[in-house]
Design a protein around this motif. Structure first.
Motif, mmCIF file in Angstrom:
data_model
loop_
_atom_site.group_PDB
_atom_site.id
_atom_site.type_symbol
_atom_site.label_atom_id
_atom_site.label_comp_id
_atom_site.label_asym_id
_atom_site.label_seq_id
_atom_site.Cartn_x
_atom_site.Cartn_y
_atom_site.Cartn_z
ATOM 1 N N LEU A 121 0.675 -1.168 -0.100
ATOM 2 C CA LEU A 121 0.080 -0.124 -0.222
ATOM 3 C C LEU A 121 0.898 1.281 -0.093
ATOM 4 O O LEU A 121 1.765 1.354 0.773
ATOM 5 N N ILE A 174 -3.283 4.807 -2.282
ATOM 6 C CA ILE A 174 -4.042 6.156 -1.731
ATOM 7 C C ILE A 174 -3.885 7.447 -2.573
ATOM 8 O O ILE A 174 -2.793 7.574 -2.510
ATOM 9 N N LYS A 234 -8.170 4.095 -3.532
ATOM 10 C CA LYS A 234 -8.874 4.946 -2.534
ATOM 11 C C LYS A 234 -8.627 6.296 -2.644
ATOM 12 O O LYS A 234 -7.458 6.682 -2.473
ATOM 13 N N LYS A 258 -1.716 11.131 6.126
ATOM 14 C CA LYS A 258 -1.223 9.814 5.704
ATOM 15 C C LYS A 258 -0.078 9.076 6.455
ATOM 16 O O LYS A 258 0.035 7.731 6.517
ATOM 17 N N VAL A 317 -3.382 5.231 9.428
ATOM 18 C CA VAL A 317 -2.823 4.022 8.787
ATOM 19 C C VAL A 317 -3.508 2.799 9.408
ATOM 20 O O VAL A 317 -3.874 1.825 8.771
ATOM 21 N N LEU A 360 -6.607 2.036 7.460
ATOM 22 C CA LEU A 360 -6.424 1.566 6.303
ATOM 23 C C LEU A 360 -6.132 0.205 6.544
ATOM 24 O O LEU A 360 -6.634 -0.528 5.691
ATOM 25 N N ARG A 361 -5.310 -0.323 7.513
ATOM 26 C CA ARG A 361 -5.259 -1.833 7.639
ATOM 27 C C ARG A 361 -6.603 -2.235 7.996
ATOM 28 O O ARG A 361 -6.938 -3.553 7.745
ATOM 29 N N GLU A 382 -9.414 -1.659 6.516
ATOM 30 C CA GLU A 382 -10.167 -1.390 5.392
ATOM 31 C C GLU A 382 -9.482 -2.398 4.380
ATOM 32 O O GLU A 382 -10.299 -3.308 3.800
ATOM 33 N N PHE A 383 -8.249 -2.516 4.286
ATOM 34 C CA PHE A 383 -7.512 -3.507 3.439
ATOM 35 C C PHE A 383 -6.682 -4.627 3.871
ATOM 36 O O PHE A 383 -6.103 -5.181 3.091
#
Length: 296
Positions: free
Chosen positions: A51, A78, A105, A115, A121, A124-125, A127-128
């Motif tokens: 990512l 991202i 995203k 970011k 972060v 994001l973990r 979500e992904f």
């Protein structure tokens, strides 16, 4: 591959270009160097996905997507700018990354500034799933390690090493691997980016300086003068330059030569860091503004 620039310069100065743009068709230039050890680290950690972060025409986004496809990683980008969500097919960089399998995203510019924040972060973990995080622009200690390999045997005789500067990883690697008698000059593509502090985190030597007056107004900003210069270099040498990084660096080096700012008999090595994938997107913007387009 080093390519001598067969143009006559004052003060008996010689220019040679290290064609890092020819390293790989899609993982080009400094992006190849920056990703090399990060890819190895991701594999050693057993990660299945990468990512990272970038803008609409990011060289790093394109290279990470291509590396994921080549080395068996899922990739997530991202992307700065929510307005781009329905414009992927109209954007050559994002269309290429999508074709490589990258998922996107799109976030607002305000959210994008978070970011590096731990909560951002962590979300994001959620979500992904688990991923190996590659910083924006790819710069970290492993990236610098890769960039230390740009200079090779046979490059020791150059008096100056010049490169464009974005996040500072490439010049840090060059500083670390340059010989004591060589001066490393960085030409920032960003205006007032506070790069000295970032470079000092990784750079081990003091044989470097930043030349900060050739950014043409800031990141991604171009002028007709710059475009004409890039096209003239291409016609004379066959070397394609991008307008965000290498074009500005070339312009700055030659401007300094013509102003007598390099010592007589200087033997200068210019690092071509790639970035050519962004030219089709830039040319669309130039046509929209009724400006000349960039040859390649």
């Amino acid at each position: 591959m080093n390519q001598f620039v067969n143009i006559s310069f004052p003060y008996n100065i010689r220019l040679t270009v290290k064609r890092e743009d020819l390293l790989h068709p899609h993982i080009s230039g400094n992006k190849f160097r920056k990703l090399k050890y990060n890819i190895l680290q991701a594999k050693s950690e057993g990660k299945a996905s990468l990512l990272t972060f970038g803008g609409a025409y990011s060289n790093h986004i394109a290279a990470t997507a291509a590396a994921g496809r080549e080395f068996g990683f899922e990739t997530v980008g991202i992307i700065r700018g929510e307005e781009l969500v329905d414009k992927i097919v109209d954007n050559p960089t994002l269309a290429f990354a999508a074709a490589c399998g990258m998922r996107f995203k799109f976030v607002s510019r305000e959210a994008y500034r978070q970011k590096t924040h731990i909560d951002f972060v962590a979300a994001l973990r959620e979500e992904f799933g688990d991923f190996y995080l590659v910083p924006e622009g790819g710069t970290n200690a492993l990236a610098v390690k890769g960039c230390e390999e740009i200079l090779s045997s046979g490059d020791e005789d150059f008096t100056h090493i010049c490169c464009a500067v974005g996040t500072g990883g490439t010049i840090s690697g060059l500083i670390n691997s340059a010989m004591p008698h060589q001066q490393v000059l960085g030409f920032p593509a960003l205006k007032g980016a506070g790069l000295r502090e970032e470079i000092a985190i990784f750079a081990k030597n003091a044989n470097w300086a930043l030349v900060e007056d050739h950014h043409f107004g800031g990141y991604g900003k171009v002028t007709e003068e710059l475009i004409n210069f890039i096209n003239d270099i291409f016609v004379k040498t066959g070397i394609p330059l991008d307008p965000v990084y290498t074009g500005k660096m070339f312009f700055g080096v030659i401007d300094r030569i013509n102003k007598g700012m390099f010592p007589e008999n200087s033997d200068i090595l210019l690092i071509h860091t790639g970035g050519l994938q962004g030219i089709p997107g830039m040319n669309r913007e130039l046509m929209r503004k009724k400006l000349p387009i960039i040859k390649m």
